[in-house]
Write a protein that holds these residues in place. Structure first.
Motif, short mmCIF file in Angstrom:
data_model
loop_
_atom_site.label_atom_id
_atom_site.label_comp_id
_atom_site.label_asym_id
_atom_site.label_seq_id
_atom_site.Cartn_x
_atom_site.Cartn_y
_atom_site.Cartn_z
N LYS A 144 0.84 -1.19 0.00
CA LYS A 144 0.00 0.00 0.00
C LYS A 144 0.87 1.24 0.00
O LYS A 144 1.98 1.23 0.53
N SER A 145 0.34 2.32 -0.57
CA SER A 145 1.07 3.59 -0.64
C SER A 145 0.27 4.68 0.05
O SER A 145 -0.97 4.66 0.06
N THR A 146 1.00 5.64 0.64
CA THR A 146 0.32 6.80 1.24
C THR A 146 -0.15 7.78 0.17
O THR A 146 -0.97 8.65 0.46
N LYS A 147 0.38 7.64 -1.04
CA LYS A 147 -0.01 8.52 -2.15
C LYS A 147 -0.27 7.69 -3.41
O LYS A 147 0.51 7.72 -4.37
N PRO A 148 -1.34 6.92 -3.44
CA PRO A 148 -1.59 6.06 -4.61
C PRO A 148 -1.82 6.85 -5.89
O PRO A 148 -1.66 6.31 -6.99
N GLU A 149 -2.18 8.15 -5.78
CA GLU A 149 -2.38 8.95 -6.98
C GLU A 149 -1.05 9.35 -7.64
O GLU A 149 -1.03 9.77 -8.80
N LEU A 150 0.07 9.19 -6.90
CA LEU A 150 1.37 9.57 -7.44
C LEU A 150 2.22 8.37 -7.85
O LEU A 150 3.16 8.52 -8.63
N PHE A 151 1.90 7.20 -7.31
CA PHE A 151 2.76 6.04 -7.54
C PHE A 151 1.96 4.84 -8.02
O PHE A 151 0.78 4.68 -7.69
N SER A 152 2.65 4.03 -8.80
CA SER A 152 2.07 2.79 -9.30
C SER A 152 3.00 1.64 -8.94
O SER A 152 4.23 1.80 -8.97
N VAL A 153 2.41 0.50 -8.60
CA VAL A 153 3.20 -0.66 -8.20
C VAL A 153 2.78 -1.86 -9.03
O VAL A 153 1.61 -2.25 -9.04
N LYS A 154 3.74 -2.42 -9.76
CA LYS A 154 3.49 -3.67 -10.47
C LYS A 154 3.77 -4.83 -9.52
O LYS A 154 4.77 -4.83 -8.82
N GLN A 155 2.89 -5.79 -9.52
CA GLN A 155 2.93 -6.90 -8.55
C GLN A 155 2.73 -6.35 -7.14
O GLN A 155 3.50 -6.62 -6.22
N SER A 156 1.67 -5.55 -6.98
CA SER A 156 1.40 -4.96 -5.67
C SER A 156 0.88 -5.99 -4.67
O SER A 156 0.84 -5.71 -3.47
N ARG A 157 0.50 -7.16 -5.14
CA ARG A 157 0.09 -8.24 -4.26
C ARG A 157 0.36 -9.57 -4.94
O ARG A 157 0.44 -9.65 -6.17
N GLY A 158 0.55 -10.58 -4.13
CA GLY A 158 0.83 -11.88 -4.71
C GLY A 158 1.19 -12.89 -3.64
O GLY A 158 1.12 -12.62 -2.44
N ILE A 159 1.58 -14.08 -4.09
CA ILE A 159 1.98 -15.16 -3.20
C ILE A 159 3.37 -15.64 -3.63
O ILE A 159 3.59 -15.93 -4.81
N ILE A 160 4.28 -15.71 -2.69
CA ILE A 160 5.65 -16.14 -2.96
C ILE A 160 5.84 -17.55 -2.40
O ILE A 160 5.55 -17.80 -1.22
N SER A 161 6.32 -18.45 -3.23
CA SER A 161 6.56 -19.82 -2.79
C SER A 161 7.71 -19.86 -1.78
O SER A 161 8.52 -18.93 -1.71
N PRO A 162 7.82 -20.93 -1.00
CA PRO A 162 8.90 -21.03 -0.01
C PRO A 162 10.28 -20.87 -0.64
O PRO A 162 10.57 -21.46 -1.69
N ALA A 182 3.42 15.87 6.11
CA ALA A 182 2.57 15.13 7.05
C ALA A 182 1.12 15.58 6.95
O ALA A 182 0.20 14.79 7.07
N SER A 183 0.91 16.88 6.72
CA SER A 183 -0.46 17.38 6.71
C SER A 183 -1.26 16.84 5.54
O SER A 183 -2.48 16.74 5.61
N SER A 184 -0.57 16.48 4.44
CA SER A 184 -1.29 16.03 3.26
C SER A 184 -1.75 14.59 3.36
O SER A 184 -2.60 14.16 2.59
N HIS A 185 -1.15 13.82 4.26
CA HIS A 185 -1.60 12.43 4.37
C HIS A 185 -1.65 11.99 5.83
O HIS A 185 -1.31 10.88 6.17
N THR A 186 -2.12 12.88 6.68
CA THR A 186 -2.23 12.54 8.10
C THR A 186 -3.21 11.41 8.32
O THR A 186 -2.97 10.49 9.10
#
Length: 228
Positions: free
Chosen positions: A38-56, A134-138
């Protein structure tokens, strides 16, 4: 549980464009590891593979990039932003819907990531420092703290009283052993010194008659010279 190749997401600014940044997530357990970012500023950043499952004992590459809204912003607004990685171990591979339910119902492990910017000027890469907005994402940070609180409480455990008693007893035993060792060494040292004195006194007994004989001989010769 989860090893992260870097906790700092350093975007490089070239020709007014932010170069995407990649990190590696490694599962160091024998379980499957589900994660989400998760990001505090999702409107500014994009994440590829932001969720998933990693094998042992396997790894997953994650790419962080900026959105179109970040292009016209001062780089100072890009730095000091935060990402949070949530991770939870599961005994078998599950669907993302099942994993999402686990994230909501169970306490999960988490890691904080921070953003930075390197700007190339005169052939050198210079870090850009910005204000902590801090004020922009309190509100977002407040929600993150409430989500993190159970995890921190589960990680910090008081030392049981019986363990404390065992530690004190162990320290006392070590002190007693050291004192006994010191006493034995002093006894050995005293024994050696006494034996040296005995050897010296016995040697003196043999040397004393010789010295007395030499002295008497010298006295006798002196007396003869005076008589003559």
């Amino acid at each position: 549980m989860l090893e992260v190749s870097s906790t700092e997401i350093m975007f490089e600014l070239k020709n007014d464009l932010y170069i995407p940044y990649n990190i590696s997530l490694k599962n160091v357990t024998s379980l499957y590891l589900a994660y989400k970012i998760k990001s505090t500023k999702p409107e500014l950043f994009s994440v590829k593979q932001s969720r998933g499952i990693i094998s042992p004992l396997q790894s997953e590459n994650v790419e962080f990039s900026t959105t179109d809204r970040a292009k016209n912003l001062d780089p100072k607004h890009i730095v000091n932003q935060k990402f949070l990685i949530y991770a939870i171990g599961v005994p078998e591979k599950k669907s993302m819907a099942e994993i999402e339910n686990l994230f909501q119902s169970q306490t999960c492990f988490n890691i904080k990531l921070y953003t930075g910017v390197l700007k190339e000027e005169f052939g050198k890469k210079i870090p850009i420092y910005g204000n902590n907005l801090a004020s922009s994402h309190t509100s977002v940070l407040t929600n993150s703290r409430t989500e993190l609180q159970p995890s921190y409480q589960s990680m910090i455990q008081p030392i049981p009283l019986n363990n404390q008693v065992q530690c004190v007893q162990k320290l006392k035993q070590i002190e007693s052993d050291l004192a006994e060792e010191k006493r034995k060494r002093e006894q050995i040292y005293n024994t050696i010194e006494i034996s040296k004195l005995k050897k010296g006194s016995s040697l003196f007994k043999y040397i004393l008659p010789i010295i007395l004989g030499i002295l008497l001989s010298n006295i006798y010769q002196l007396s003869l010279q005076q008589y003559e």
